[in-house]
Write an enzyme that holds these catalytic residues in place. Structure first.
Site, short mmCIF file in Angstrom:
data_model
loop_
_atom_site.label_atom_id
_atom_site.label_comp_id
_atom_site.label_asym_id
_atom_site.label_seq_id
_atom_site.Cartn_x
_atom_site.Cartn_y
_atom_site.Cartn_z
N GLY A 147 7.81 47.21 -40.98
CA GLY A 147 9.02 47.14 -40.18
C GLY A 147 8.98 45.95 -39.24
O GLY A 147 7.91 45.43 -38.92
N CYS A 148 10.16 45.55 -38.78
CA CYS A 148 10.25 44.35 -37.94
C CYS A 148 9.52 44.55 -36.60
O CYS A 148 8.72 43.71 -36.19
CB CYS A 148 11.69 43.95 -37.70
SG CYS A 148 12.79 45.29 -37.18
N PHE A 149 9.81 45.68 -35.92
CA PHE A 149 9.11 45.94 -34.66
C PHE A 149 7.62 46.14 -34.90
O PHE A 149 6.78 45.72 -34.09
CB PHE A 149 9.68 47.17 -33.96
CG PHE A 149 10.95 46.91 -33.21
CD1 PHE A 149 10.96 46.10 -32.10
CD2 PHE A 149 12.14 47.49 -33.62
CE1 PHE A 149 12.14 45.86 -31.39
CE2 PHE A 149 13.33 47.26 -32.93
CZ PHE A 149 13.33 46.44 -31.81
#
Lengths: 345, 345, 345, 345
Positions: A147-149
């Site tokens: 995921g990006c975070f």
């Protein structure tokens, strides 16, 4: 040439894969799958693609996809867990950009509120953070793209965690993301007049990247990690910054020691850039590139450390990293097709 | 009518005072002081003021200003400490929007890097956070108007600190502000092409609102408070959000208990609005108004609390609060001239 | 107090009416009508309204609305034409913010693609541009509030048209608007990631304000006016600018003569501000206010004139003007509740 | 490899040249000239360049620059006219991104308010719009790279002008540009808080691209062209749109005929994309790419034509086109290093 298919071809993740692969020296797209837009041409839906020719979108057809070398799932959670296994069994490399293979069964079911993928594939999937897992990815058939975070937070925390420089119960992650992270489907939360000139917390206590971050911190350490994390929508299109705060295990460590340690940790990892003393990262410094930029500051008063980690959520936070992973899986140079200088300004 | 003077009349803080006082039922502006633009008319510099008539800007003249009832210093740090004392001695009420009277001598000299105001006035100055200090402000002649981050952070922390609900060494403040907080002077950091589509930490470890927050937390508690604070520039003009994280002293407390406690604390304080369960504040919900909106979430996993506190940095974070303070000092209704509904969208 | 009802209470136009009327000295809102949100409270849907108490939304009920003094229709086209007539017959003043009464029958049916209002009411409706029609509005029972682009364009063109200073077949209007003009319903065209950092023409050749502008130009002149008009979406929330170009009937006229003529034309009209020589208007100079700012330049080379006309599309372009019209209809001071200084910055 | 020097290396134009040339297969940068930052490294000034290694900035030294193959002047007006001639005489190819060689002597002196370049070089300079001038550029030693508005306007008008489809005295150009067009030097006009959420006309009647557009229209037609042009600042970083309006010479022509004619005109020109019927261009569809997108609409009522022409002001409007020109001058493929798909979203 290596042949690639993309499933979920009308979302922002897929568009970014198309943009990047167009000039990849060794991979070419031979199949764009979109159930909802079968038969349409990408340039008819997306005027920025005018002049670039691809086969029209097709529906998901196993017989076609099993003939390509690598398939990217740029789909919402819940698709790849069903459709990827047969492809893997047929010898196709799979990179899943969704969360379907990122968590253990019970965590997935808690945080994604749906049935998890089959155990066999949860086990087989390799987590696609090359700075953590490069060797394993070079042997993997199924890559679970982070995921990006999670990418931003893990890259900012891993050297500290790995070296036991911070206390496991002391970590706070304050995440800030541009709106493209929310995808292409219009909603009140992504309506220009509501989000422009606005900063707002969202999914507080519920963001599905929280258990993902904790899981991979624990793979790098024997401690039990429980992080406090909040996410915020920022009025910009691309860009993600995690500001992270923690208590040092040894309060005498200096900013300079931290910078040295991080540089040592990421030596040989071309997409992580550790900023020099007193220079902080900013989302604009990585826009359109696959870099994750990290800045570190030890507070003289509190002795706590602050780590700032910036990336482009559609690049290192999604499609750029997916290609980095595919490069590793396919035996190509890790940086292939990914060496763009950030767009500035 | 009460007569007001504004010193530093060409900055954003002063412009906001002018906007608000134009329709204040009891205060009228009789003197606009600007050293650098003496003799010019405000509407010549600021086309949004076309049609509104004021005397031209004058230089700072003690003889004139001592005849008004209240003077607002909307100046950078370093002016009011020299010019306010004589006015106070002459019986003029003073509200200083700069940091000149916010800190004790040694802290001011450390964080502002200049000589502090005279001890007598540091002692006399009342800190202009009415939710903390209303009674004292009603007796004050010199008001030290709080910093924008300090207002947001203090309003978000005070009920918890006052009730000893959080550990004094556990507080992290992640501040986010729009660009108007940086003032009107052009610089690379405020240049549109550099800041638009960008989120960046700034003044890390050095923000002068840090000691201000700690000082007034300590007035509300016997503990020693040391906070970890970072500030970030967000691509919007107005708006400020502090996201704050702390360890609870009693981990069994629920979000609902927190909300109740905060509502109780702010009962009778018209400009603090505590959001209901699961509804988070956003900077747009307070734009152009004097409200500070607060949302609270106790994390079920970490048992830590997150408090989000949003305001308009030029209103409750500066000029709106200055008028709120002036109202109290002058014996007027606290909300006089300040009841605007936020601009939306 | 005069009692007001608002129909269509959950859109941006209605929210702006609520914001403005909250402090109107003579009008108070007694009924908020929303078919889709009957029974809900405005502050539950809109957190910026927290602390402001209104009756819950009710469905449209003639028996209730006929008891109020004035009803504002802040509805999409197609509602007021059906619901307003009975109210007018019952003696209620009506201000319609939609296009239902702006055009003659055939034009309405062509441009809005639906059946027009009854002839009787098309005839009775007074066009709510006070700078054109103030006397008639003071006698009107039904006011057709102008479109946002029409207000800007007409105010920019009327003095020239009225004095025959430009050729009727030479007018080009290039309109630019912020996204709030597109309303509150999410769509691909208003999705942040698509519209931010983007400028795009829309409704080219089809904007329904074109025939509205031509109709009222022709009321001010004996000539036949056919304008060339394009509209563009600009990445901002509020604000509208029409840039207009025309051939002068007498090429010897200077910018200064134009400015004088416009100032003369708008003498006594408090919401139109003619900018001085070489100072151009900007949408930010009118934000949150009811002003329309106009700047004029005669090109020394082409001898054509350029007129720039800026307003806040939700204020002078919609709800501000609606209140200005209601003030006139109800015998109040035209500027009542509308004298806010623009928000700046 | 072909060796390139860049003069004026710290501005946005130079940064974009660096970004593009980094992966150009045949050109490499060997010299970065900056008088004001001699000795500094580009990555020290620009964190987005971290990890990319170049020689430090040097002062302008003829002896060094005469050894490279091509020099790009990314300087303000007034530098290249003095420094380029000696390089050209020394056999170095020069591409000037400033306006120094774009106009005839008297026009330059009128519009730029400074002394023009020597006649010999004004004559020798080839105007770098490959869609107009490709053959000549293949023979040129000195290329005068067009202005951003001029590129957009000329590409939008040339097919009509060349075929005499519009009247020479009827053209209106309404230009809209993002803020990066204003360069890197901070000023009130480019200060975030002043320009965000703002649309404003600027340089009305004075924009130096007006005579440039007229000059090259006249090279394509025997008529005398005088255009009415205004330019506007739009709150975005990159992107430029010209909306152009004109009277048709033959009012019976349809939108479809116009589209066909434009497609025919630009056949073989890879960077101009003519949009299909009813699809309008938008600045976001070309962001980060070298495309100029054009959409056309013939108004059914006025019979006038509207042409919309969008580009990225730093790419086709400056540095992208400069490389396109260098490719032609150096005998390379025109598209070399320039085939990026636009960044989206």
């Amino acid at each position: 040439m290596i042949h690639a298919g993309i499933v979920g071809s009308t979302g922002y993740g897929a568009l970014e894969l198309v943009r990047l692969l167009q000039f990849h020296p060794h991979i070419e797209i031979t199949s764009l799958v979109s159930q909802s837009h079968e038969g349409e041409h990408i340039a008819d839906m997306y005027p920025h693609m005018n002049g670039f020719t691809f086969e029209p979108f097709s529906s998901f057809q196993f017989e076609t996809l099993k003939t390509v070398d690598v398939v990217f799932f740029a789909t919402p959670a819940g698709i790849a867990k069903n459709d990827a296994p047969a492809l893997i069994k047929a010898g196709v490399y799979v990179v899943d950009l969704s969360g379907d293979f990122r968590l253990q069964k019970s965590d997935y079911e808690n945080w994604y509120q749906q049935t998890a993928a089959a155990d066999e594939f949860l086990t087989e999937a390799e987590y696609g953070l090359p700075e953590l897992n490069r060797d394993k990815l070079q042997e993997a058939a199924l890559c679970s793209n982070p995921g990006c975070f999670a990418t931003s937070a893990l890259l900012g925390l891993l050297p500290a965690v790995n070296n036991s420089w911070i206390n496991p119960d002391s970590v706070t992650v304050d995440g800030k993301t541009g709106l493209s992270g929310a995808g292409r489907t219009p909603s009140a939360k992504t309506h220009f007049s509501e989000t422009n000139e606005n900063t707002m917390p969202y999914k507080i206590g519920k963001h599905q990247h929280i258990p993902e971050i904790e899981r991979y911190l624990m793979q790098s350490s024997e401690a039990e990690w429980t992080i406090q994390m909040s996410t915020h929508l920022i009025p910009m299109t691309r860009g993600l910054l995690c500001s992270m705060y923690a208590v040092q295990t040894d309060k005498s460590r200096t900013t300079e020691e931290w910078i040295d340690k991080y540089r040592e940790f990421y030596r040989g990892h071309p997409f992580v850039r550790i900023h020099p003393y007193e220079q902080m990262p900013a989302t604009k410094f990585v826009l359109g590139s696959n870099y994750c930029d990290i800045g570190i500051h030890v507070d003289q008063r509190t002795k706590r450390v602050a780590v700032f980690s910036a990336l482009d959520n559609l690049m290192k936070g999604a499609s750029g990293q997916a290609i980095q992973n595919a490069n590793l899986m396919l035996g190509l140079e890790e940086t292939c097709g990914l060496q763009q200088i950030p767009i500035y300004p």
